[in-house]
Design a protein around this motif. Structure first.
Motif, mmCIF file in Angstrom:
data_model
loop_
_atom_site.group_PDB
_atom_site.id
_atom_site.type_symbol
_atom_site.label_atom_id
_atom_site.label_comp_id
_atom_site.label_asym_id
_atom_site.label_seq_id
_atom_site.Cartn_x
_atom_site.Cartn_y
_atom_site.Cartn_z
ATOM 1 N N GLY A 42 10.484 30.805 -28.160
ATOM 2 C CA GLY A 42 11.446 30.355 -27.159
ATOM 3 C C GLY A 42 11.752 28.874 -27.289
ATOM 4 N N VAL A 43 10.735 28.090 -27.625
ATOM 5 C CA VAL A 43 10.939 26.650 -27.844
ATOM 6 C C VAL A 43 11.842 26.441 -29.055
ATOM 7 N N LEU A 44 11.578 27.188 -30.129
ATOM 8 C CA LEU A 44 12.407 27.067 -31.332
ATOM 9 C C LEU A 44 13.851 27.432 -31.025
ATOM 10 N N SER A 45 14.052 28.466 -30.204
ATOM 11 C CA SER A 45 15.413 28.884 -29.834
ATOM 12 C C SER A 45 16.122 27.777 -29.076
ATOM 13 N N PHE A 46 15.414 27.135 -28.141
ATOM 14 C CA PHE A 46 16.004 26.042 -27.354
ATOM 15 C C PHE A 46 16.361 24.857 -28.253
ATOM 16 N N ILE A 47 15.432 24.481 -29.145
ATOM 17 C CA ILE A 47 15.685 23.338 -30.023
ATOM 18 C C ILE A 47 16.869 23.620 -30.938
ATOM 19 N N TYR A 48 16.871 24.806 -31.569
ATOM 20 C CA TYR A 48 17.963 25.111 -32.493
ATOM 21 C C TYR A 48 19.303 25.160 -31.756
ATOM 22 N N ALA A 49 19.326 25.760 -30.574
ATOM 23 C CA ALA A 49 20.572 25.852 -29.808
ATOM 24 C C ALA A 49 21.103 24.471 -29.451
ATOM 25 N N SER A 50 20.204 23.513 -29.198
ATOM 26 C CA SER A 50 20.656 22.154 -28.875
ATOM 27 C C SER A 50 21.172 21.427 -30.111
ATOM 28 N N LEU A 51 20.670 21.790 -31.277
ATOM 29 C CA LEU A 51 21.095 21.142 -32.514
ATOM 30 C C LEU A 51 22.397 21.734 -33.051
ATOM 31 N N ALA A 52 22.578 23.028 -32.871
ATOM 32 C CA ALA A 52 23.773 23.706 -33.401
ATOM 33 C C ALA A 52 24.329 24.676 -32.366
ATOM 34 N N PRO A 53 24.752 24.160 -31.206
ATOM 35 C CA PRO A 53 25.178 25.055 -30.114
ATOM 36 C C PRO A 53 26.364 25.944 -30.484
ATOM 37 N N HIS A 54 27.213 25.491 -31.399
ATOM 38 C CA HIS A 54 28.386 26.275 -31.777
ATOM 39 C C HIS A 54 28.021 27.540 -32.542
ATOM 40 N N THR A 55 26.757 27.644 -33.002
ATOM 41 C CA THR A 55 26.343 28.816 -33.772
ATOM 42 C C THR A 55 25.541 29.825 -32.944
ATOM 43 N N VAL A 56 25.270 29.513 -31.689
ATOM 44 C CA VAL A 56 24.421 30.374 -30.839
ATOM 45 C C VAL A 56 25.278 31.016 -29.756
ATOM 46 N N ASP A 57 25.178 32.341 -29.616
ATOM 47 C CA ASP A 57 25.997 33.008 -28.600
ATOM 48 C C ASP A 57 25.193 33.576 -27.433
ATOM 49 N N MET A 58 23.863 33.604 -27.537
ATOM 50 C CA MET A 58 23.059 34.206 -26.474
ATOM 51 C C MET A 58 21.589 33.880 -26.716
ATOM 52 N N ILE A 59 20.859 33.598 -25.638
ATOM 53 C CA ILE A 59 19.431 33.290 -25.761
ATOM 54 C C ILE A 59 18.652 34.012 -24.669
ATOM 55 N N VAL A 60 17.563 34.664 -25.078
ATOM 56 C CA VAL A 60 16.590 35.235 -24.151
ATOM 57 C C VAL A 60 15.282 34.504 -24.395
ATOM 58 N N SER A 61 14.751 33.843 -23.370
ATOM 59 C CA SER A 61 13.532 33.048 -23.511
ATOM 60 C C SER A 61 12.441 33.627 -22.624
ATOM 61 N N LEU A 62 11.329 33.994 -23.227
ATOM 62 C CA LEU A 62 10.241 34.655 -22.518
ATOM 63 C C LEU A 62 9.125 33.661 -22.213
ATOM 64 N N ASP A 63 9.043 33.270 -20.947
ATOM 65 C CA ASP A 63 7.989 32.437 -20.386
ATOM 66 C C ASP A 63 7.889 31.057 -21.044
ATOM 67 N N ILE A 64 9.017 30.452 -21.329
ATOM 68 C CA ILE A 64 9.001 29.111 -21.915
ATOM 69 C C ILE A 64 10.397 28.513 -21.839
ATOM 70 N N LEU A 65 10.469 27.205 -21.886
ATOM 71 C CA LEU A 65 11.702 26.496 -22.218
ATOM 72 C C LEU A 65 11.304 25.293 -23.076
ATOM 73 N N LEU A 66 10.705 24.280 -22.437
ATOM 74 C CA LEU A 66 10.170 23.149 -23.185
ATOM 75 C C LEU A 66 8.686 23.386 -23.443
ATOM 76 N N PRO A 67 8.153 22.858 -24.535
ATOM 77 C CA PRO A 67 6.714 23.012 -24.778
ATOM 78 C C PRO A 67 5.920 22.231 -23.745
ATOM 79 N N LEU A 68 4.696 22.676 -23.499
ATOM 80 C CA LEU A 68 3.816 21.906 -22.624
ATOM 81 C C LEU A 68 3.597 20.518 -23.232
ATOM 82 N N ARG A 69 3.478 19.506 -22.374
ATOM 83 C CA ARG A 69 3.326 18.140 -22.864
ATOM 84 C C ARG A 69 2.054 18.007 -23.694
ATOM 85 N N ASN A 70 2.166 17.321 -24.802
ATOM 86 C CA ASN A 70 1.039 17.121 -25.701
ATOM 87 C C ASN A 70 0.175 15.955 -25.215
ATOM 88 N N ASP A 71 -1.046 15.883 -25.729
ATOM 89 C CA ASP A 71 -1.890 14.736 -25.395
ATOM 90 C C ASP A 71 -2.478 14.153 -26.675
#
Length: 337
Positions: free
Chosen positions: A110-139
């Protein structure tokens, strides 16, 4: 509605510079499918319970990410990173000549889908994200441990000091995987992930070890803070976007709220749903409830092609579903998360 069959698939090997991406293409193989991407340390088996609940007019191409499942491992001396995983999406698109892609991802997928869609939005027509959007903050501690483990692995490669990973009996494997997922995957459901990531031990008869690349455990993470996530979401605005959250899962944390609000703003194609008592692997243990949200979303945004319709009244009669519990995100309802 006819459904996909888990036994009706074509095994695929997509050539990439370091080897191949392994996958299964379920259902319709005459039209562009949905590209389904699993989570960290999992494999395409994560969708085993969801696939048979999806409409059969669509195709679903489930892939194993590099180092996972039956996909090639990276060459010695290389490290896994989120950026490399994102690159897999356009590689698959190029292989099949797609100008657009429909994405369904769980966790890391789901994170990869969000990142790719933000980089090439004109190529993405639909996204289903299961229990994620942004990754949990790293430490910083995780980053330090990751470097330490990567250096250790490089040294072992140099010395040729590679031995088998720990091995387990069949009865132990489910419990080990459940523990590794923080009990998000029960021992009973572990079989869906085990069938693509086991190798028979050469040292101990009747025992097996996890065949995924040990380096994927310490891949190079990406830290998307709230401001960056918001800017990325602005590039995706107005896209059909479905997010399903497990109520017991911590993976849709507060730093994702602003990005979710931006995706939902003035967007009739945005949906957010929560599965009661859902863990992070909600698509495995609550597949039917997830399908209840995903199927209408697919039917609306990827309807059957005109050439695949029939004159049968029974088959063509619209399916009306109870939308009780449907909720469109807005800033006033942040408490829902």
């Amino acid at each position: 509605m006819e459904r996909l069959s888990l036994s009706d698939y074509e095994a695929v090997k997509i050539p990439v510079p370091w080897g191949h991406i392994s996958g299964r293409w379920y259902g319709n193989r005459k039209e562009r499918p949905i590209l389904a991407i699993h989570g960290w340390l999992d494999n395409l088996g994560t969708f085993d319970r969801l696939i048979p609940l999806l409409p059969d007019y669509i195709g679903v191409l489930c892939i194993d990410l590099p180092g996972h499942g039956r996909s090639s491992h990276l060459q010695p001396g290389m490290c896994y990173s989120v950026y490399d995983y994102v690159f897999v999406i356009p590689l698959v698109m190029k292989e099949y000549g797609w100008s657009k892609v429909s994405l369904m991802g769980h966790s890391l997928g789901g994170v990869l889908s969000f990142i790719y869609a933000s980089l090439a939005p004109h190529t993405v027509d639909m996204i289903v994200s299961l229990d994620i959007l942004l990754p949990l903050r790293n430490d910083i501690d995780y980053m330090a441990l990751s470097i330490e483990k990567q250096l250790l692995d490089v040294e072992r490669q140099k010395l040729g000091n590679y031995s088998e990973p720990p091995s387990y009996t069949h009865s132990e494997l489910g419990k080990v995987l459940a523990k590794g997922s923080f009990n998000s995957v029960s021992p009973e459901l572990a079989k869906h992930l085990l069938h693509r990531q086991l190798a028979k031990s050469k040292l101990y008869p009747e025992r097996f070890y996890f065949s995924r690349d040990i380096r994927v455990k310490y891949y190079h993470y990406i830290d998307i803070d709230q401001a960056l996530g918001a800017e990325m979401a602005r590039r995706i605005r107005k896209k059909p976007y479905l997010i399903i959250k497990g109520s017991l899962s911590p993976y849709l944390a507060s730093h994702s709220y602003e990005a979710i609000s931006i995706l939902a703003e003035d967007n009739p194609h945005f949906e957010f749903h929560e599965v009661e008592n859902g863990t992070h692997h909600l698509h495995l243990h609550a597949a039917e409830e997830c399908a209840g949200y995903i199927v209408p979303f697919i039917q609306h945004h990827r309807p059957p092609a005109l050439t695949s319709w029939t004159l049968s009244a029974k088959e063509d009669k619209p399916i009306l579903r109870n939308r009780k519990g449907f909720f469109v995100w807005n800033k006033k309802k942040r408490s829902k998360l």
